[in-house]
Design a protein around this motif. Structure first.
Motif, mmCIF file in Angstrom:
data_model
loop_
_atom_site.group_PDB
_atom_site.id
_atom_site.type_symbol
_atom_site.label_atom_id
_atom_site.label_comp_id
_atom_site.label_asym_id
_atom_site.label_seq_id
_atom_site.Cartn_x
_atom_site.Cartn_y
_atom_site.Cartn_z
ATOM 1 N N HIS A 28 -9.253 21.955 12.090
ATOM 2 C CA HIS A 28 -8.641 23.268 12.227
ATOM 3 C C HIS A 28 -8.601 24.040 10.906
ATOM 4 O O HIS A 28 -8.811 25.247 10.889
ATOM 5 C CB HIS A 28 -7.216 23.150 12.785
ATOM 6 C CG HIS A 28 -7.168 22.996 14.254
ATOM 7 N ND1 HIS A 28 -7.441 21.801 14.885
ATOM 8 C CD2 HIS A 28 -6.877 23.887 15.232
ATOM 9 C CE1 HIS A 28 -7.330 21.967 16.187
ATOM 10 N NE2 HIS A 28 -6.982 23.218 16.424
ATOM 11 N N LEU A 29 -8.289 23.353 9.819
ATOM 12 C CA LEU A 29 -8.173 23.999 8.518
ATOM 13 C C LEU A 29 -9.012 23.262 7.485
ATOM 14 O O LEU A 29 -9.084 22.036 7.489
ATOM 15 C CB LEU A 29 -6.714 24.010 8.050
ATOM 16 C CG LEU A 29 -5.708 24.705 8.961
ATOM 17 C CD1 LEU A 29 -4.298 24.568 8.393
ATOM 18 C CD2 LEU A 29 -6.061 26.172 9.158
ATOM 19 N N SER A 30 -9.605 24.030 6.584
ATOM 20 C CA SER A 30 -10.401 23.433 5.521
ATOM 21 C C SER A 30 -9.501 22.707 4.527
ATOM 22 O O SER A 30 -8.291 22.950 4.463
ATOM 23 C CB SER A 30 -11.199 24.521 4.791
ATOM 24 O OG SER A 30 -10.309 25.356 4.062
ATOM 25 N N VAL A 31 -10.097 21.861 3.736
ATOM 26 C CA VAL A 31 -9.387 21.152 2.675
ATOM 27 C C VAL A 31 -8.714 22.164 1.740
ATOM 28 O O VAL A 31 -7.571 21.977 1.325
ATOM 29 C CB VAL A 31 -10.371 20.248 1.894
ATOM 30 C CG1 VAL A 31 -9.757 19.729 0.613
ATOM 31 C CG2 VAL A 31 -10.842 19.104 2.772
ATOM 32 N N GLU A 32 -9.418 23.252 1.461
ATOM 33 C CA GLU A 32 -8.864 24.268 0.560
ATOM 34 C C GLU A 32 -7.609 24.909 1.146
ATOM 35 O O GLU A 32 -6.639 25.175 0.420
ATOM 36 C CB GLU A 32 -9.913 25.349 0.267
ATOM 37 C CG GLU A 32 -11.109 24.865 -0.519
ATOM 38 C CD GLU A 32 -12.189 24.170 0.342
ATOM 39 O OE1 GLU A 32 -13.115 23.592 -0.240
ATOM 40 O OE2 GLU A 32 -12.091 24.199 1.586
ATOM 41 N N LEU A 33 -7.589 25.167 2.446
ATOM 42 C CA LEU A 33 -6.399 25.754 3.071
ATOM 43 C C LEU A 33 -5.244 24.759 3.120
ATOM 44 O O LEU A 33 -4.085 25.152 2.958
ATOM 45 C CB LEU A 33 -6.709 26.280 4.473
ATOM 46 C CG LEU A 33 -7.445 27.609 4.527
ATOM 47 C CD1 LEU A 33 -7.702 28.019 5.983
ATOM 48 C CD2 LEU A 33 -6.684 28.701 3.796
ATOM 49 N N LEU A 34 -5.542 23.491 3.343
ATOM 50 C CA LEU A 34 -4.480 22.486 3.318
ATOM 51 C C LEU A 34 -3.839 22.428 1.936
ATOM 52 O O LEU A 34 -2.609 22.403 1.805
ATOM 53 C CB LEU A 34 -5.013 21.118 3.726
ATOM 54 C CG LEU A 34 -5.490 20.980 5.169
ATOM 55 C CD1 LEU A 34 -6.108 19.602 5.387
ATOM 56 C CD2 LEU A 34 -4.367 21.236 6.148
ATOM 57 N N GLN A 35 -4.662 22.417 0.899
ATOM 58 C CA GLN A 35 -4.145 22.396 -0.472
ATOM 59 C C GLN A 35 -3.372 23.668 -0.779
ATOM 60 O O GLN A 35 -2.285 23.622 -1.363
ATOM 61 C CB GLN A 35 -5.281 22.213 -1.486
ATOM 62 C CG GLN A 35 -4.797 22.103 -2.926
ATOM 63 C CD GLN A 35 -3.980 20.848 -3.171
ATOM 64 O OE1 GLN A 35 -4.435 19.750 -2.921
ATOM 65 N NE2 GLN A 35 -2.749 21.011 -3.658
ATOM 66 N N ALA B 161 -2.907 13.681 3.142
ATOM 67 C CA ALA B 161 -2.824 12.884 1.917
ATOM 68 C C ALA B 161 -4.163 12.844 1.182
ATOM 69 O O ALA B 161 -4.203 12.933 -0.049
ATOM 70 C CB ALA B 161 -2.347 11.470 2.231
ATOM 71 N N SER B 162 -5.255 12.736 1.919
ATOM 72 C CA SER B 162 -6.562 12.649 1.266
ATOM 73 C C SER B 162 -7.117 14.015 0.875
ATOM 74 O O SER B 162 -7.892 14.119 -0.068
ATOM 75 C CB SER B 162 -7.562 11.909 2.157
ATOM 76 O OG SER B 162 -7.866 12.668 3.303
ATOM 77 N N ALA B 163 -6.689 15.072 1.557
ATOM 78 C CA ALA B 163 -7.237 16.405 1.303
ATOM 79 C C ALA B 163 -6.506 17.159 0.203
ATOM 80 O O ALA B 163 -7.021 18.159 -0.293
ATOM 81 C CB ALA B 163 -7.199 17.232 2.590
ATOM 82 N N THR B 164 -5.319 16.701 -0.170
ATOM 83 C CA THR B 164 -4.515 17.456 -1.134
ATOM 84 C C THR B 164 -4.053 16.553 -2.269
ATOM 85 O O THR B 164 -4.222 15.337 -2.215
ATOM 86 C CB THR B 164 -3.259 18.049 -0.451
ATOM 87 O OG1 THR B 164 -2.365 16.990 -0.116
ATOM 88 C CG2 THR B 164 -3.612 18.848 0.786
ATOM 89 N N ASN B 165 -3.443 17.183 -3.256
ATOM 90 C CA ASN B 165 -2.853 16.400 -4.339
ATOM 91 C C ASN B 165 -1.364 16.183 -4.094
ATOM 92 O O ASN B 165 -0.636 15.791 -5.006
ATOM 93 C CB ASN B 165 -3.094 17.070 -5.692
ATOM 94 C CG ASN B 165 -2.416 18.425 -5.803
ATOM 95 O OD1 ASN B 165 -1.674 18.860 -4.916
ATOM 96 N ND2 ASN B 165 -2.699 19.125 -6.885
ATOM 97 N N ALA B 166 -0.913 16.412 -2.865
ATOM 98 C CA ALA B 166 0.499 16.193 -2.525
ATOM 99 C C ALA B 166 0.821 14.709 -2.644
ATOM 100 O O ALA B 166 0.067 13.869 -2.146
ATOM 101 C CB ALA B 166 0.779 16.672 -1.102
ATOM 102 N N PRO B 167 1.945 14.370 -3.269
ATOM 103 C CA PRO B 167 2.356 12.965 -3.304
ATOM 104 C C PRO B 167 2.589 12.469 -1.875
ATOM 105 O O PRO B 167 3.024 13.230 -1.011
ATOM 106 C CB PRO B 167 3.661 12.979 -4.093
ATOM 107 C CG PRO B 167 3.782 14.321 -4.708
ATOM 108 C CD PRO B 167 2.900 15.249 -3.942
ATOM 109 N N LEU B 168 2.339 11.197 -1.645
ATOM 110 C CA LEU B 168 2.474 10.645 -0.297
ATOM 111 C C LEU B 168 3.880 10.862 0.262
ATOM 112 O O LEU B 168 4.030 11.189 1.438
ATOM 113 C CB LEU B 168 2.105 9.159 -0.274
ATOM 114 C CG LEU B 168 2.119 8.498 1.094
ATOM 115 C CD1 LEU B 168 1.195 9.212 2.084
ATOM 116 C CD2 LEU B 168 1.748 7.025 0.980
ATOM 117 N N HIS B 169 4.917 10.733 -0.578
ATOM 118 C CA HIS B 169 6.267 10.938 -0.060
ATOM 119 C C HIS B 169 6.466 12.371 0.436
ATOM 120 O O HIS B 169 7.202 12.605 1.389
ATOM 121 C CB HIS B 169 7.337 10.548 -1.092
ATOM 122 C CG HIS B 169 7.411 11.446 -2.286
ATOM 123 N ND1 HIS B 169 6.641 11.253 -3.407
ATOM 124 C CD2 HIS B 169 8.158 12.539 -2.517
ATOM 125 C CE1 HIS B 169 6.911 12.196 -4.292
ATOM 126 N NE2 HIS B 169 7.829 13.000 -3.772
#
Length: 187
Positions: free
Chosen positions: A46-53, A121-129
């Protein structure tokens, strides 16, 4: 706000419909307004990696929720499924990765929350928590049920999913009772 960026008008389509000057849409309103929250479908389609980030960077885990938007094709083999009411809903087609309407447009997702967490988790630099919070506590807080759901605390409903290091479902507990991990019935 429901399903950020999905089926939302772009600025160029706004100009065609409304003329000039350009007008902002819901995307800009949510990004600007700290009181607004939104959901994203992080299924990888639905959303690109860039949009998720971008969503994580601009909105943050405190007002961004992961949702599945899953339909009856959830964890099922490729085939035709009903979207909406079981008897009268629209026929959609699953290829085993996505669900599309007969014209080829995305109809909804066919992946569960574990998949959304893994993708985010894999598409962004967001911490897992933070990713886990977007799938659990943030939605509970936003709908007013955080006193019972969304985190592990004494007195809360003990609905827990245990994930492996690779974010695969290992165990499921509902109301504190362990259930076997099995995929849904197809149809």
């Amino acid at each position: 706000m429901d399903h950020f960026w999905c089926a939302m008008s772009s600025v160029s389509s706004l100009r065609g419909r409304f003329g000039t000057p350009m007008r902002a849409g819901m995307e800009q309103f949510v990004l600007h307004n700290e009181e607004m929250s939104t959901e994203i479908i992080a299924d990888g389609f639905h959303l690109s990696v860039e949009l998720l980030q971008f969503a994580y960077d601009m909105i943050g885990h405190h007002r961004l929720c992961l949702v599945t938007d899953a339909n009856r094709a959830l964890d099922c083999p490729p085939g035709e499924y009903r979207f909406g009411p079981i008897e009268t809903g629209t026929i959609v087609i699953s290829d085993g990765e996505t669900v599309r309407d007969p014209k080829g447009g995305l109809a909804s997702s066919m992946h569960g929350m574990d998949h959304m967490v893994k993708t985010m988790a894999s598409a962004t630099n967001a911490p897992l928590h933070s990713v886990i919070k977007m799938a659990s506590l943030t939605p509970a807080q936003l709908v007013g049920t955080a006193s019972n759901y969304g985190s592990l605390e004494v007195g809360k409903v003990a609905d827990v999913i245990l994930l492996s290091e690779t974010l695969e479902v290992e165990d499921v507990f509902l109301g504190g009772e362990q259930f076997s991990v099995r995929r849904g019935s197809c149809g």
